[in-house]
Design a protein around this motif. Structure first.
Motif, PDB file in Angstrom:
ATOM      1  N   CYS A   1      23.301   3.263 -24.156  1.00 51.35           N
ATOM      2  CA  CYS A   1      23.028   2.736 -22.819  1.00 51.35           C
ATOM      3  C   CYS A   1      23.032   1.219 -22.841  1.00 51.35           C
ATOM      4  N   VAL A   2      23.584   0.617 -21.785  1.00 48.61           N
ATOM      5  CA  VAL A   2      23.552  -0.832 -21.617  1.00 48.61           C
ATOM      6  C   VAL A   2      23.204  -1.131 -20.162  1.00 48.61           C
ATOM      7  N   VAL A   3      22.355  -2.120 -19.968  1.00 49.44           N
ATOM      8  CA  VAL A   3      21.935  -2.544 -18.631  1.00 49.44           C
ATOM      9  C   VAL A   3      22.624  -3.862 -18.311  1.00 49.44           C
ATOM     10  N   VAL A   4      23.182  -3.981 -17.107  1.00 54.13           N
ATOM     11  CA  VAL A   4      23.870  -5.200 -16.683  1.00 54.13           C
ATOM     12  C   VAL A   4      23.147  -5.789 -15.479  1.00 54.13           C
ATOM     13  N   ILE A   5      22.869  -7.103 -15.538  1.00 52.60           N
ATOM     14  CA  ILE A   5      22.148  -7.758 -14.455  1.00 52.60           C
ATOM     15  C   ILE A   5      22.502  -9.243 -14.430  1.00 52.60           C
ATOM     16  N   PRO A   6      22.542  -9.869 -13.246  1.00 54.01           N
ATOM     17  CA  PRO A   6      22.801 -11.308 -13.172  1.00 54.01           C
ATOM     18  C   PRO A   6      21.713 -12.108 -13.870  1.00 54.01           C
ATOM     19  N   ASP A   7      22.125 -13.146 -14.537  1.00 52.90           N
ATOM     20  CA  ASP A   7      21.187 -13.968 -15.301  1.00 52.90           C
ATOM     21  C   ASP A   7      20.058 -14.515 -14.435  1.00 52.90           C
TER      22      ASP A   7
ATOM     23  N   ALA B   1      32.675   4.999 -19.573  1.00 53.77           N
ATOM     24  CA  ALA B   1      31.227   5.150 -19.431  1.00 53.77           C
ATOM     25  C   ALA B   1      30.847   5.673 -18.050  1.00 53.77           C
ATOM     26  N   ILE B   2      29.671   6.251 -17.971  1.00 53.07           N
ATOM     27  CA  ILE B   2      29.075   6.657 -16.699  1.00 53.07           C
ATOM     28  C   ILE B   2      28.328   5.457 -16.119  1.00 53.07           C
ATOM     29  N   VAL B   3      28.569   5.146 -14.847  1.00 54.82           N
ATOM     30  CA  VAL B   3      27.858   4.064 -14.177  1.00 54.82           C
ATOM     31  C   VAL B   3      26.647   4.642 -13.453  1.00 54.82           C
ATOM     32  N   VAL B   4      25.492   4.051 -13.692  1.00 54.79           N
ATOM     33  CA  VAL B   4      24.246   4.525 -13.088  1.00 54.79           C
ATOM     34  C   VAL B   4      23.895   3.615 -11.919  1.00 54.79           C
ATOM     35  N   SER B   5      24.084   4.099 -10.703  1.00 57.51           N
ATOM     36  CA  SER B   5      23.836   3.269  -9.523  1.00 57.51           C
ATOM     37  C   SER B   5      23.852   4.124  -8.267  1.00 57.51           C
ATOM     38  N   ASN B   6      23.080   3.699  -7.268  1.00 58.45           N
ATOM     39  CA  ASN B   6      23.143   4.315  -5.946  1.00 58.45           C
ATOM     40  C   ASN B   6      24.106   3.556  -5.036  1.00 58.45           C
TER      41      ASN B   6
ATOM     42  N   LEU C   1      28.538   9.050 -25.711  1.00 62.33           N
ATOM     43  CA  LEU C   1      28.790   8.769 -24.302  1.00 62.33           C
ATOM     44  C   LEU C   1      27.914   7.610 -23.853  1.00 62.33           C
ATOM     45  N   LEU C   2      28.545   6.624 -23.210  1.00 65.35           N
ATOM     46  CA  LEU C   2      27.849   5.407 -22.807  1.00 65.35           C
ATOM     47  C   LEU C   2      27.471   5.465 -21.335  1.00 65.35           C
ATOM     48  N   PHE C   3      26.263   4.985 -21.020  1.00 62.66           N
ATOM     49  CA  PHE C   3      25.816   4.842 -19.639  1.00 62.66           C
ATOM     50  C   PHE C   3      25.621   3.356 -19.355  1.00 62.66           C
ATOM     51  N   VAL C   4      26.271   2.872 -18.300  1.00 65.42           N
ATOM     52  CA  VAL C   4      26.138   1.474 -17.884  1.00 65.42           C
ATOM     53  C   VAL C   4      25.240   1.436 -16.652  1.00 65.42           C
ATOM     54  N   VAL C   5      24.078   0.832 -16.790  1.00 67.33           N
ATOM     55  CA  VAL C   5      23.081   0.821 -15.719  1.00 67.33           C
ATOM     56  C   VAL C   5      23.254  -0.420 -14.844  1.00 67.33           C
ATOM     57  N   ASP C   6      23.385  -0.189 -13.548  1.00 65.57           N
ATOM     58  CA  ASP C   6      23.435  -1.267 -12.563  1.00 65.57           C
ATOM     59  C   ASP C   6      22.013  -1.800 -12.403  1.00 65.57           C
ATOM     60  N   GLY C   7      21.690  -2.843 -13.170  1.00 57.66           N
ATOM     61  CA  GLY C   7      20.321  -3.350 -13.235  1.00 57.66           C
ATOM     62  C   GLY C   7      19.691  -3.677 -11.897  1.00 57.66           C
ATOM     63  N   PRO C   8      20.324  -4.514 -11.053  1.00 53.25           N
ATOM     64  CA  PRO C   8      19.718  -4.861  -9.764  1.00 53.25           C
ATOM     65  C   PRO C   8      19.483  -3.644  -8.876  1.00 53.25           C
ATOM     66  N   ASN C   9      20.433  -2.716  -8.859  1.00 48.54           N
ATOM     67  CA  ASN C   9      20.306  -1.529  -8.021  1.00 48.54           C
ATOM     68  C   ASN C   9      19.132  -0.670  -8.463  1.00 48.54           C
ATOM     69  N   VAL C  10      19.004  -0.486  -9.765  1.00 48.22           N
ATOM     70  CA  VAL C  10      17.910   0.321 -10.300  1.00 48.22           C
ATOM     71  C   VAL C  10      16.573  -0.370 -10.084  1.00 48.22           C
ATOM     72  N   ALA C  11      16.532  -1.686 -10.315  1.00 44.11           N
ATOM     73  CA  ALA C  11      15.280  -2.433 -10.179  1.00 44.11           C
ATOM     74  C   ALA C  11      14.777  -2.422  -8.733  1.00 44.11           C
ATOM     75  N   HIS C  12      15.667  -2.576  -7.779  1.00 45.41           N
ATOM     76  CA  HIS C  12      15.255  -2.574  -6.376  1.00 45.41           C
ATOM     77  C   HIS C  12      14.850  -1.177  -5.908  1.00 45.41           C
ATOM     78  N   ARG C  13      15.487  -0.159  -6.449  1.00 45.22           N
ATOM     79  CA  ARG C  13      15.096   1.205  -6.094  1.00 45.22           C
ATOM     80  C   ARG C  13      13.690   1.503  -6.613  1.00 45.22           C
ATOM     81  N   HIS C  14      13.406   1.070  -7.826  1.00 45.89           N
ATOM     82  CA  HIS C  14      12.085   1.303  -8.417  1.00 45.89           C
ATOM     83  C   HIS C  14      10.997   0.544  -7.663  1.00 45.89           C
ATOM     84  N   GLY C  15      11.350  -0.623  -7.135  1.00 46.46           N
ATOM     85  CA  GLY C  15      10.371  -1.439  -6.410  1.00 46.46           C
ATOM     86  C   GLY C  15      10.381  -1.218  -4.914  1.00 46.46           C
TER      87      GLY C  15
END
Length: 273
Positions: free
Chosen positions: A132-138, A195-200, A95-109
């Motif tokens: 797991c794969v993380v996606v974020i703008p370059d 995949a499951i998308v990880v994001s708020n 099972l694959l999880f696709v992490v919304d990089g910007p959303n996760v990074a801003h939540r952590h910060g």
């Protein structure tokens, strides 16, 4: 109904006759699993293997009355030193999880961009046996990458940057073009791969744009985001997925969406096939 009380040996002689050497350990032939109606076998589990563990392994392997029970015992021995994972619980390590990089990074910060949050999320899922794969703008990582050797950076920041660079090289961190809409990559890739998308992020703007692609795609996207979007929180660097998320149910919907994604997209855009 068979209860623990019905099966409990009443005397020391009963323990000897039953072959129970310690709580949960069996060496005799028993019909407990057959009477439970969940697994059918006339053979006993391996010595000192807890009954519930044997049952779970038997069901995972699809044990029936024609199945070689020794295979279950070999599987238990083979996996004896491996720690159980959440992936084992849903019986789907792929099972694959696709992490919304910007959303996760801003939540952590707490509103500020914190790349370490992406690592915390990635580590959580891979540690529990998932892909797991993380996606974020370059553009959002370019500055950190350029400052990798900056001696003014704290040691912790340098370690994060090095770890992120490693994920890029491994193909587990995807950098989208800065002029593109990263949510489109995240959602469409997740749908196509089941995949499951990880994001708020509830992706309301993405839903609005999806109307132009037709009702079939919009309905599929709505179903996907409702069942396959995993929200989360942080306690410091500890990643905490939503306790209300139905992982087993989400897996079923993810598979359903992936099977219908290409047809739903049709000629309205590119697919990931």
């Amino acid at each position: 109904m068979v209860t623990d009380r019905d099966l409990a040996p009443k005397t020391d002689q009963a323990k000897t006759d039953s072959g129970i050497s310690e709580p949960g350990g069996f060496t005799r032939e028993v019909d407990l699993m057959e009477r439970s109606g969940r697994v059918h076998t006339k053979h006993a589990p391996a010595k000192n293997v807890p009954m519930d563990q044997f049952q779970r392994e038997a069901m995972r392997m699809g044990l029936s009355d024609k199945t070689d029970v020794e295979g279950v015992q070999r599987s238990l021995r083979f996996n004896a030193d491996r720690l159980p994972t959440i992936a084992d619980e849903v019986n789907e390590t792929s099972l694959l999880f696709v992490v919304d990089g910007p959303n996760v990074a801003h939540r952590h910060g707490f509103g500020s961009f914190s790349p370490k949050g992406m690592l915390c999320a990635y580590t959580y899922f891979t540690r529990h046996g998932f892909d797991c794969v993380v996606v974020i703008p370059d553009g959002q990582l370019r500055l950190q990458m350029m400052n990798e050797s900056d001696e003014s950076m704290e040691a912790d920041s340098n370690e994060v940057v090095l770890a992120l660079r490693k994920l890029v090289l491994q193909g587990n961190l995807v950098l989208t073009p800065r002029e593109d809409y990263d949510d489109s990559y995240i959602v469409n890739y997740g749908m196509s791969k089941g995949a499951i998308v990880v994001s708020n992020d509830r992706y309301r703007d993405h839903l609005s744009q999806a109307e132009a692609r037709g009702k079939k795609f919009l309905d599929l996207l709505t179903k996907y985001l409702k069942a396959c979007r995993l929200s989360f929180a942080f306690r410091g660097d500890e990643f905490i997925p939503s306790p209300d998320f139905d992982l087993a149910g989400g897996k079923v919907v993810c598979k359903y969406v992936a099977e219908r994604y290409r047809d739903a997209v049709g000629g309205t855009g590119f697919t990931y096939f």
